[in-house]
Scaffold this active site. Structure first.
Site, short mmCIF file in Angstrom:
data_model
loop_
_atom_site.label_atom_id
_atom_site.label_comp_id
_atom_site.label_asym_id
_atom_site.label_seq_id
_atom_site.Cartn_x
_atom_site.Cartn_y
_atom_site.Cartn_z
N GLU A 106 12.67 -2.96 10.85
CA GLU A 106 12.25 -1.89 10.09
C GLU A 106 10.90 -0.98 10.67
O GLU A 106 9.81 -1.66 10.70
CB GLU A 106 11.67 -2.57 8.75
CG GLU A 106 11.20 -1.35 7.71
CD GLU A 106 10.47 -2.26 6.30
OE1 GLU A 106 9.78 -3.08 6.67
OE2 GLU A 106 10.94 -1.83 5.22
N TRP B 235 0.76 -1.26 0.07
CA TRP B 235 0.20 -0.19 0.06
C TRP B 235 1.02 1.30 -0.03
O TRP B 235 0.33 2.26 -0.22
CB TRP B 235 -0.95 0.00 1.40
CG TRP B 235 -0.38 -0.41 2.47
CD1 TRP B 235 -0.16 -1.53 3.25
CD2 TRP B 235 0.56 0.41 3.35
NE1 TRP B 235 0.49 -1.55 4.25
CE2 TRP B 235 1.16 -0.16 4.28
CE3 TRP B 235 1.18 1.74 3.08
CZ2 TRP B 235 2.13 0.24 5.34
CZ3 TRP B 235 1.97 2.22 4.20
CH2 TRP B 235 2.26 1.51 5.29
N ASN B 236 2.20 1.10 0.52
CA ASN B 236 2.97 2.26 0.57
C ASN B 236 3.22 3.46 -0.68
O ASN B 236 3.20 4.49 -0.88
CB ASN B 236 3.99 2.36 1.43
CG ASN B 236 5.09 1.23 0.65
OD1 ASN B 236 4.93 0.64 -0.07
ND2 ASN B 236 6.65 1.31 1.20
N GLY C 103 6.74 -6.22 -0.58
CA GLY C 103 6.19 -6.24 0.61
C GLY C 103 6.83 -6.44 1.83
O GLY C 103 8.29 -6.44 1.64
N SER C 104 6.53 -6.87 2.84
CA SER C 104 7.25 -7.11 4.18
C SER C 104 8.23 -8.50 3.92
O SER C 104 7.62 -9.39 3.29
CB SER C 104 6.21 -7.42 5.34
OG SER C 104 5.58 -8.51 5.12
N CYS D 230 10.45 1.63 2.28
CA CYS D 230 11.48 0.80 2.30
C CYS D 230 12.83 1.49 2.39
O CYS D 230 13.88 0.91 3.06
CB CYS D 230 11.36 -0.22 1.33
SG CYS D 230 11.18 0.16 -0.19
N GLU E 19 11.17 -7.76 -3.42
CA GLU E 19 11.36 -6.77 -3.03
C GLU E 19 10.80 -6.59 -1.59
O GLU E 19 9.71 -6.23 -1.55
CB GLU E 19 10.69 -5.30 -3.80
CG GLU E 19 11.39 -5.44 -5.44
CD GLU E 19 12.82 -5.21 -5.43
OE1 GLU E 19 13.44 -4.54 -4.47
OE2 GLU E 19 13.09 -5.46 -6.46
N LEU E 20 11.64 -6.71 -0.64
CA LEU E 20 11.27 -6.67 0.84
C LEU E 20 11.57 -5.52 1.61
O LEU E 20 12.16 -4.53 1.23
CB LEU E 20 11.65 -8.18 1.24
CG LEU E 20 11.38 -9.29 0.62
CD1 LEU E 20 11.94 -10.65 1.07
CD2 LEU E 20 9.75 -9.36 0.21
N PRO F 221 -3.35 -6.41 -5.60
CA PRO F 221 -2.84 -5.08 -4.94
C PRO F 221 -3.13 -5.31 -3.33
O PRO F 221 -4.05 -5.97 -2.95
CB PRO F 221 -3.84 -3.80 -5.52
CG PRO F 221 -4.96 -4.63 -5.89
CD PRO F 221 -4.60 -5.95 -6.31
N ALA F 222 -2.49 -4.36 -2.61
CA ALA F 222 -2.85 -4.30 -1.02
C ALA F 222 -4.28 -4.04 -0.87
O ALA F 222 -4.88 -3.09 -1.48
CB ALA F 222 -1.91 -3.38 -0.59
P1 NAP Z 1 2.64 -6.94 3.57
O1 NAP Z 1 1.91 -6.70 4.81
O2 NAP Z 1 3.78 -7.92 3.37
O3 NAP Z 1 1.74 -6.95 2.30
C1 NAP Z 1 2.01 -6.79 1.03
C2 NAP Z 1 1.21 -7.37 0.13
O4 NAP Z 1 1.14 -8.81 0.39
C3 NAP Z 1 -0.34 -7.07 0.12
O5 NAP Z 1 -0.78 -7.01 -1.12
C4 NAP Z 1 -0.83 -8.02 1.27
O6 NAP Z 1 -2.37 -7.91 1.09
C5 NAP Z 1 -0.25 -9.21 0.83
N1 NAP Z 1 -0.11 -9.98 2.18
C6 NAP Z 1 -0.41 -9.57 3.24
N2 NAP Z 1 -0.37 -10.80 4.29
C7 NAP Z 1 -0.34 -11.48 3.48
C8 NAP Z 1 -0.30 -13.24 3.76
N3 NAP Z 1 -0.26 -13.70 4.89
N4 NAP Z 1 -0.33 -14.05 2.45
C9 NAP Z 1 -0.25 -13.50 1.32
N5 NAP Z 1 -0.11 -12.28 1.12
C10 NAP Z 1 -0.18 -11.36 2.28
O7 NAP Z 1 3.49 -5.35 3.46
P2 NAP Z 1 2.88 -3.70 3.41
O8 NAP Z 1 2.45 -3.58 4.89
O9 NAP Z 1 1.72 -3.77 2.62
O10 NAP Z 1 4.09 -3.09 2.95
C11 NAP Z 1 5.05 -2.75 3.51
C12 NAP Z 1 6.26 -3.24 3.47
O11 NAP Z 1 6.59 -3.45 1.98
C13 NAP Z 1 7.59 -2.84 4.00
O12 NAP Z 1 8.18 -4.09 4.57
C14 NAP Z 1 8.48 -2.36 2.87
O13 NAP Z 1 10.10 -2.39 3.06
C15 NAP Z 1 8.08 -3.29 1.87
N6 NAP Z 1 8.28 -2.47 0.53
C16 NAP Z 1 9.51 -2.79 -0.05
C17 NAP Z 1 9.81 -2.06 -1.22
C18 NAP Z 1 11.04 -2.68 -2.00
O14 NAP Z 1 10.85 -2.20 -3.09
N7 NAP Z 1 11.88 -3.35 -1.43
C19 NAP Z 1 9.12 -1.34 -1.56
C20 NAP Z 1 7.76 -0.83 -0.99
C21 NAP Z 1 7.58 -1.55 0.32
P3 NAP Z 1 -3.36 -7.11 1.89
O15 NAP Z 1 -2.83 -5.65 1.90
O16 NAP Z 1 -4.65 -7.29 1.19
O17 NAP Z 1 -3.31 -7.76 3.28
#
Ligand code: NAP
Length: 505
Positions: A402, A172-173, A249-250, A305, A271-272, A197-198
């Protein structure tokens, strides 16, 4: 009333969003599968984090519908990969033009569901669109190679082939750019895609689909599925038809998806998370370094991130730096992303505010000094005032995790060797910042820092021509640049042996 207008006006979306947009048709509450807008069996409210107001609802697909989307993408693959690169590029370039023509609406929609400032949102639309143009152009130059043969009379060559159906799961960010950075590479090289998407930011994704439809992508080439994340991801990972999985994502969820993808041996790019060090060198002007560190920490309200989480300052400049950092921070304005002069919008949800509080409490209990961050000034329940913690130590969460919130942790160091050890003391390895002049120290740091991206005297480092990605538990693979195609293509090797001699010829 046509069906599109009806869809919009039937929903609560109208009152909350419509006054902000010129083109109401960009707001879609249904999923986009096989060139059609489809209903799931249920829906979910989408919330404006600045006001906690419901701004609309997004449909939730079920297992069968996600599988249908995968089938549609698989069916569309042969014709899409069969187009000439120029033909695919033409559609991508139309999409690019539409993204920029609708920039203001896309940015406003993003502010409504994500909370970032309007300037940041506009910047993200430009950034997101830049990948579409870049990969449209690069698709025409996705060359293979010829290889000097080690086999007598044989001709050896490689070509790059699209891998097939690619699933893209995004956070979502950065609700626009994290989709385009992946989708543009995958589509340009000839893959078909399914985007999940998120849940917090579906409207930015669905607006991309509306514009993709207008750009002329054939049915099934670009699909957006919305639904329960663990269910959707399980279906995607289990499917043998999905050949590539790209996740942003995370690290926690990334590990889970890698596990779930193992049985079908997908090509995975990840990309975590990050935990970026910001290293100030002894010869650096303190005020300049402090301003850069503030900029690197508080963009997107710290939900980035690349955010500078751990700020390392030479001991002899420590007190002066903290003072300069506080002075720069004091200028930051917190509020609704639509308001003039705002630097930080809300955090995405209340859980994030609780996490920020926990990080600060943990640090203060373990001996950190809280130098700024009066939370009584927060303009709403999802807001967190920019916070400065001094005397941070490796035992604290603010150093280890993080933090993904507007909390900056600063600590002193005594030598370049010591700061290298401390900066690398993390499971993450996404980005690192260095500010200073002495080329020997800079060079030593650039070589020794275990991060995928190291930037010197510049906050801006990302963009379409450069490979974005991390090492260690920050991820696998790269996005953007020429390398962006690697995640969605396979190298096929041809060996053309000498033809048998035909008698009489
Ligand atoms: P997240 O909780 O890992 O969610 C990312 C995606 O995964 C969303 O689409 C989410 O869907 C889905 N998801 C969540 N829980 C899941 C599960 N148990 N099983 C399968 N899919 C699942 O991350 P976020 O909070 O949205 O984003 C923040 C993270 O993204 C941070 O750690 C940040 O560092 C990372 N990030 C990394 C980069 C990079 O390029 N390295 C860029 C941007 C962000 P829902 O939203 O529908 O739950």
């Amino acid at each position: 009333m046509n069906s599109i207008a009806k869809q919009v006006s039937d929903s609560k979306v109208t009152e909350a969003i419509m006054p902000h947009l010129k083109d109401p048709r960009l707001v879609r509450e249904l999923a986009y599968v096989n060139g059609k807008w489809i209903h799931g069996s249920n829906d979910e409210a989408v919330i404006n984090p600045a006001s906690n107001e419901v701004i609309g609802h997004c449909t939730l697909l079920d297992t069968q519908q996600i599988n249908d989307a995968i089938d549609a993408a698989e069916d569309a693959f042969p014709a899409w990969r069969g187009l000439m690169a120029d033909e695919r590029a033409a559609i991508l370039l139309r999409w690019y033009d539409l993204l920029l023509e609708n920039k203001e609406d896309l940015a406003r929609l993003m502010v409504l569901e994500q909370g970032k400032t309007l300037d940041e949102a506009r910047g993200e639309i430009d950034y997101g669109a830049s990948f579409v143009r870049w990969f449209a152009e690069e698709a025409r130059r996705a060359y293979g190679e010829t290889i000097p043969s080690h086999i007598p009379n044989a001709q050896l060559a490689t070509i790059r082939e699209p891998i097939g159906v690619a699933a893209l799961i995004t956070p979502w960010n950065f609700p626009n750019a994290m989709i385009t950075r992946k989708a543009a590479a995958a589509l340009a090289i000839g893959c078909t895609v399914i985007v999940k998407p998120a849940g917090e930011t579906p409207f930015s994704a669905l607006a991309l689909a509306e514009l993709a439809e207008r750009a002329g992508f054939p049915a099934g080439v670009f699909n957006i599925v919305t639904g329960d994340a663990p269910m959707a991801s399980r279906v995607i990972c289990k499917s043998d038809k999905v050949r590539a999985l790209s996740f942003t994502g995370s690290t926690r969820v990334g590990r889970l998806l890698l596990e779930q993808s193992a049985p079908t041996v997908k090509k995975c790019s990840m990309e975590l998370g990050g935990n970026a060090p910001f290293i100030v060198l002894p010869d650096m002007d303190v005020a300049e370094a402090a301003q850069a560190a503030v900029d690197a920490k508080f963009q997107t309200s710290g939900q980035d991130c690349l955010a500078a989480n751990r700020i390392f300052v030479p001991r002899e400049k420590y007190t002066a730096f903290l003072e300069a950092f506080q002075n720069s921070m004091a200028k930051l304005k917190v509020g609704n992303g639509f308001d003039e002069g705002i630097n930080l919008g809300p955090l995405i949800f209340e859980r994030a505010v609780e996490k920020a509080r926990d990080i600060v409490d943990d640090a203060v209990t373990k001996g950190a000094r809280l130098l700024a961050g009066d939370q009584t000034q927060a303009p709403g329940s999802n807001f967190f005032m920019p916070t400065l913690l001094a005397d941070v130590t490796p035992e604290m969460k603010v150093y280890r995790e993080e933090n993904f919130c507007p909390v900056a942790g600063v600590l002193p160091y005594d030598s370049i060797d010591q700061v290298i050890t401390m900066a690398n003391d993390t499971e993450y390895g996404l980005a690192a910042y260095i500010y200073g002049h002495d080329i020997r120290s800079i060079w030593k740091l650039m070589r020794a820092l275990d991060f995928g991206m190291v930037t010197v005297n510049s906050i801006k480092m990302t963009g379409h021509p450069v490979p974005f990605g991390g090492v260690k538990q920050s991820g696998l693979g790269r996005e953007g640049s020429l390398h962006g195609f690697d995640e969605y293509s396979e190298i096929k090797y041809y060996c053309l042996g000498a033809l048998p001699t035909v008698s009489g010829s």
